[in-house]
Design an enzyme around this catalytic site. Sequence first.
Site, mmCIF file in Angstrom:
data_model
loop_
_atom_site.group_PDB
_atom_site.id
_atom_site.type_symbol
_atom_site.label_atom_id
_atom_site.label_comp_id
_atom_site.label_asym_id
_atom_site.label_seq_id
_atom_site.Cartn_x
_atom_site.Cartn_y
_atom_site.Cartn_z
ATOM 1 C CE LYS A 1 -4.156 -1.773 -0.064
ATOM 2 N NZ LYS A 1 -5.107 -1.512 -1.138
HETATM 3 C C1 LIG Z 1 -3.662 -6.773 3.538
HETATM 4 C C2 LIG Z 1 -4.077 -6.527 2.131
HETATM 5 N N1 LIG Z 1 -4.600 -5.375 1.757
HETATM 6 C C3 LIG Z 1 -5.008 -5.171 0.486
HETATM 7 C C4 LIG Z 1 -4.869 -6.134 -0.471
HETATM 8 C C5 LIG Z 1 -5.445 -5.985 -1.823
HETATM 9 O O1 LIG Z 1 -4.809 -5.095 -2.579
HETATM 10 P P1 LIG Z 1 -5.698 -4.108 -3.408
HETATM 11 O O2 LIG Z 1 -6.427 -3.235 -2.438
HETATM 12 O O3 LIG Z 1 -4.695 -3.382 -4.236
HETATM 13 O O4 LIG Z 1 -6.622 -4.927 -4.237
HETATM 14 C C6 LIG Z 1 -4.289 -7.258 -0.159
HETATM 15 C C7 LIG Z 1 -4.076 -8.226 -1.221
HETATM 16 O O5 LIG Z 1 -3.696 -9.350 -1.058
HETATM 17 C C8 LIG Z 1 -3.930 -7.483 1.178
HETATM 18 O O6 LIG Z 1 -3.472 -8.655 1.554
#
Ligand SMILES: Cc1ncc(COP(=O)(O)O)c(C=O)c1O
Length: 487
Positions: free
Chosen positions: A71
């Site tokens: 992120k």
């Molecule tokens: C903790 C976490 N947050 C978010 C995501 C998903 O990513 P996105 O929001 O980019 O789809 C994941 C993907 O595996 C994740 O494990």
Amino acid sequence: MAENEIVAGWFEPGEAMPADPRLAGTAIADSVVDLIGNTPLVRMRRIMETEGITSLLCMKMETTNPGGSAKDRPALEMILAAEREGLLRPGGTIVEPTSGNTGVGLAIVAAQRGYRCVFVMTDKVAPEKISLLKAYGAEVVVCPVAVEPDDPQSYYKVAERLTHELEAFRPNQYANPHNPVAHVKTTGPELWEQTAGRITHFVAGAGTCGSITGVARYLKERNPDIRIIAADPEGSVFSGGSGRPYLVEGVGEDFFPAAWEPELYDEVIPISDEESFLTARRVSQVEGILIGGSGGMAVAAAIQVAKRADPDDIVVVFNPDSGRGYLSRVFDDEWMANFGFLRECEQCVAAVLDTRSPTLDSLLYVNPAETVRIAIERMRANGVSQLPVCKNTPPFAAAEVSGAVDELDLMEAIHRDPSVLETAVEKVMGPKLPTIGVGQKLELAVQMLETAPALLVLSGGRPLSVLTRTDVLSYFEAVADEAVGRG
Ligand SMILES: Cc1ncc(COP(=O)(O)O)c(C=O)c1O
């Protein structure tokens, strides 16, 4: 200002951060923001061996980002874009309803670029998550979880109000087009270069869909034959579920976010909580790479994909964050056993269930909207004295259990007011039954049954059956009879 003084804080939109000239010729990064991205790719040597995988399975390790997760990338891109678009001005404020990795990424970039961060979250969030964001200097506003979404105290409404009052920028990662763009600009090209253009499959979990869509857009542009596979928690809408609850965090949804682009995905593989968690634990132990439940989910799907792939194929699995954030859940043996994901012993709760009448095999329950009369009839017909109250239809998630009804309580309530018979169960139900895992020790069941009339047994994170004192007594009786040859 001295010639070499480092300038911190605001830079004009689009302007590169001024580098300290002393950095020239060194490998010293100008600031922590420059360390976002360029994460390593590593072969999953031991998993390949143990699973008999002949294609090349490797992991994109997003844990090496400064905030420890993927992120950081969208956080930086969304802030830079807001600066370019004039949505963030010097000394401005960022407000986002988040408790997770996105908050950390935003806080890191905000610290470097001189913004104030206010994160809004519910009181359901673990205290460590609040402390983590505060550690980065962010402010945290905690709202009650037990209110309707349009209540002014709900966390969405509070975030809305604060955004307005503080004239803040709200990144809104679920709708912000710069979220997937971050991965088009960075993750996609990194994967292409790191595999010398030979990547054949990309597997990732999807939450906002920013990662999978951004990477897919870039890779399909380079080579349309590259297969993009989404891993999804069972129950989430991406794999055709209705959005019912599951336990894996950060992935899956009950709605389709702006970055959902199904035409880019070749396959969506549903993975259970149990497989996700057990895979996370196995990868951490056998590879020495500590990953969380969603990483475990992605690896579980990637193993399926890699097994079907050819020896020349390169399958990349995206690991979004570290297992460190999940030590009190996925890596806590007691938590895992209580949800029925782990077996602690041979002679455990399951042994009692095995000796009961097969008619008790399916879970007896009552829906919250059904009447007390129906609950009583169901108890009488099945010879039981309590029923869990569960929303929807089986198979239930543990989070769909909202309470329980008990013969004794209902008798008293009807005695006080006979009209209760036609009342919805949810109006009169008592608290939920305490839970025990199917693989937990019988000793624990005996101890819990001293104070509770019955327990709800969980298996694989789902309610399996109700265990009563009578069940345990009958089991002990059968074991004793067998010991003296009377069985
Ligand atoms: C903790 C976490 N947050 C978010 C995501 C998903 O990513 P996105 O929001 O980019 O789809 C994941 C993907 O595996 C994740 O494990």
